[in-house]
Design an enzyme around this catalytic site. Structure first.
Site, PDB file in Angstrom:
ATOM      1  N   GLU A 116       0.853  -1.198   0.000  1.00  0.00           N
ATOM      2  CA  GLU A 116       0.000   0.000   0.000  1.00  0.00           C
ATOM      3  C   GLU A 116       0.883   1.240   0.000  1.00  0.00           C
ATOM      4  O   GLU A 116       2.094   1.152   0.239  1.00  0.00           O
ATOM      5  CB  GLU A 116      -0.950  -0.024   1.216  1.00  0.00           C
ATOM      6  N   HIS A 237      -8.868   9.671   2.449  1.00  0.00           N
ATOM      7  CA  HIS A 237      -8.482   8.522   1.615  1.00  0.00           C
ATOM      8  C   HIS A 237      -8.636   8.952   0.156  1.00  0.00           C
ATOM      9  O   HIS A 237      -9.678   9.485  -0.221  1.00  0.00           O
ATOM     10  CB  HIS A 237      -9.384   7.326   1.928  1.00  0.00           C
ATOM     11  N   ARG A 284      -1.030   8.771   1.441  1.00  0.00           N
ATOM     12  CA  ARG A 284      -2.403   9.229   1.179  1.00  0.00           C
ATOM     13  C   ARG A 284      -2.538  10.747   1.107  1.00  0.00           C
ATOM     14  O   ARG A 284      -3.306  11.263   0.304  1.00  0.00           O
ATOM     15  CB  ARG A 284      -3.322   8.725   2.292  1.00  0.00           C
TER      16      ARG A 284
HETATM   17  C1  SIN Z   1      -7.726   0.739   2.642  1.00  0.00           C
HETATM   18  O1  SIN Z   1      -7.889  -0.454   2.439  1.00  0.00           O
HETATM   19  O2  SIN Z   1      -7.338   1.508   1.776  1.00  0.00           O
HETATM   20  C2  SIN Z   1      -8.025   1.278   4.010  1.00  0.00           C
HETATM   21  C3  SIN Z   1      -7.178   0.648   5.025  1.00  0.00           C
HETATM   22  C4  SIN Z   1      -6.631   1.696   5.945  1.00  0.00           C
HETATM   23  O3  SIN Z   1      -7.314   2.698   6.193  1.00  0.00           O
HETATM   24  O4  SIN Z   1      -5.475   1.580   6.378  1.00  0.00           O
END
Ligand code: SIN
Length: 504
Positions: A116, A237, A284
């Site tokens: 991520e 997000h 993010r």
């Molecule tokens: C996501 O899956 O993008 C959200 C998980 C998170 O907020 O860390």
């Protein structure tokens, strides 16, 4: 007249994990978990990504996870806390596994680690694209096996009660709560009180947070005199699924970008590399700001997530829930661009706690999203939140087990505070006030006009009080007042953000 040794408010991962660990270690203690709705309606069940943890010591290291967390936090993390959380992670994950939680593995049997934004390595343990739901369901299944835990649903906490001890120090002695079936406000005494009430995403027009995320814990702790910190660091997000007139928005996990999805504009062009060399895998805050800048330039309502180039079978295996949801609204990720927009997602600050999860009010603990532990700083690294919830639930549990025998119940009985409450009336006007607040907070995050935002918040509070004075108190009024309290704290802390220093 009611009492319990430990009272936990909130039934997400943090609250349930603390309850289970404490109940197993100390079967002699009574534990009540109170939740204002059904037990599984909080933020945990919506966490798609997973839990960031170093499990592959060949390709990854604790130090790399620590540095990624510090770098995402923009100089506002507490390094001591970051180190504690990252290094404790394997032990907490081991405990989760013994409670029945399953994470995905590759055919060879090793963990299928996701990637991520902001992570320099693949290190996310996940359960398809429903990691939070898997955790919530399995932990809720453990609760009935522990006879010293009582889980009470539909109990909305209204305020903490505080008293002074012999040395004149303020301490938390219990909670006033609204029993939604009996329509009465009642009081329960406890020796240790734990807030695990989640975040405040409902303050914003665009959010991924469910209806229950109204900042109740922060507002109650503030009214009880607890320190609140870094509350203005609200994380947006980058990829909430844009649907006109939808509230909240459906989340499109960051794991999609980790899997190779692109963010593109209306000309199907990737643009994030203009803002950061990591492109889709920047943190993010950077990706959300980049999307907002593009939207400002073009005047469009959303950009797109492009998954069309990805191996569709593998994509569906990883993201069945996301794919199925898209299909229900007529979008096929294999063929269609998916409209996305940044949305309020996570409250990085909150109730100040130390490494034992203690707030600045004696006997009061805070864990999970409502707390400010020093882990996240300005911007939480993806999938560090469930990890923080585990570690601080553990820390709080250990501290409670060690100290609770020295704490006596308060002898005060709050008979006079009992008060009737009306069930919600949809026409009361509070829903319209909530919408105005969401507009005001969304505008504030764009224009940073503190004076305008504070004036609006003040006016909304006056109107809410006027409506309330003509009727009995209702749950919507209680939640709206909490939201207004949290909104004004956010605006005030933004104004004074130059004075916000990392916790030591
Ligand atoms: C996501 O899956 O993008 C959200 C998980 C998170 O907020 O860390």
């Amino acid at each position: 007249m009611e009492k319990t040794d430990i009272l936990i408010i909130g039934s997400g991962l943090a609250g349930l994990f603390l309850a289970i660990k404490t109940a197993q270690k100390r079967p002699d203690l009574s534990i009540v978990i109170m939740t204002k709705s059904l037990a599984d309606t909080g933020n945990t069940r919506y966490a798609q990504g997973g839990i960031a943890t170093v499990t592959d010591l060949v390709n990854d290291s604790y130090e790399q996870h620590i540095q990624d967390t510090l770098s995402a936090g923009g100089g506002c993390c507490n390094e001591k806390i970051v180190r504690m959380v990252v290094q404790q992670a394997p032990d907490r994950i081991e405990e989760l596994l013994t409670m029945g939680i399953a994470f995905d593995t590759k055919p060879s049997g090793i963990w299928d680690l996701g990637l991520e934004g902001g992570h320099s390595r693949n290190r996310i343990l996940h359960h398809k694209d429903i990691s939070g739901l898997e955790i919530e369901r399995k932990l809720l299944a453990v609760i009935p096996q522990l006879p010293n835990i009582r889980l009470l649903e539909n109990q909305l906490c209204v305020d903490l009660s505080t008293e002074k001890d012999k040395t004149d120090q303020e301490y938390c002695s219990g909670v006033f709560y609204f029993n939604k079936t009996r329509h009465r406000i009642k009081h329960i005494r406890a020796r240790s009180i734990v807030l695990s009430t989640g975040g405040c995403g409902q303050l914003f027009k665009n959010t991924t947070n469910p209806e229950v995320a109204t900042g109740d814990g922060v507002a109650m702790a503030y009214r009880a005199g607890a320190a609140i910190e870094q509350l203005h660091y609200i994380q947006f997000h980058p990829t909430a699924l844009y649907e006109a007139n939808k509230h909240p928005f459906f989340l499109l996990s960051e794991a999609l970008r980790g899997f190779g999805a692109y963010v593109v504009d209306e000309n199907q062009k990737r643009f994030l590399f203009k803002y950061d060399t990591r492109g889709e895998l920047a943190t993010r805050d950077i990706v959300s700001q980049a999307i907002n800048s593009e939207l400002e330039k073009t005047g469009k309502k959303h950009v797109y997530l492009d998954c069309r180039h990805l191996d569709y079978d593998a994509f569906y295996r990883h993201f069945p829930t996301i794919t199925d949801y898209c299909r229900t609204i007529g979008l096929n990720p294999q063929e269609d661009l998916i409209p996305v927009v940044p949305a309020a997602h996570y409250q990085c600050g909150g109730i100040t706690v130390d490494q034992h999860s203690r707030t600045t009010v004696k006997n009061l603990y805070a864990i999970g999203e409502c707390s400010c532990t020093g882990l996240h700083g300005k911007n939480r690294l993806a999938s560090n939140s469930l990890l923080e919830a585990l570690v601080f639930a553990h820390q709080g549990s250990e501290h409670i087990c060690k100290t609770i025998d020295t704490i006596a119940f308060s002898s005060l009985i709050f008979m006079n505070k009992q008060q009737s409450v009306l069930p919600d009336n949809p026409d009361s006007g509070f829903a319209a006030l909530k919408e105005e607040l969401q507009q005001a907070m969304t505008a504030f995050y764009t224009d940073k006009e503190a004076k305008t935002a504070l004036n609006t918040i003040k006016q909304l509070k006056t109107t809410a009080d006027q409506i309330n004075s003509k009727q009995k108190i209702t749950p919507s009024f209680i939640e709206l007042i909490n939201m207004l309290t949290v909104a004004s704290l956010i605006v005030e802390q933004t104004k004074h953000s130059k004075n916000v220093t990392p916790l030591t």
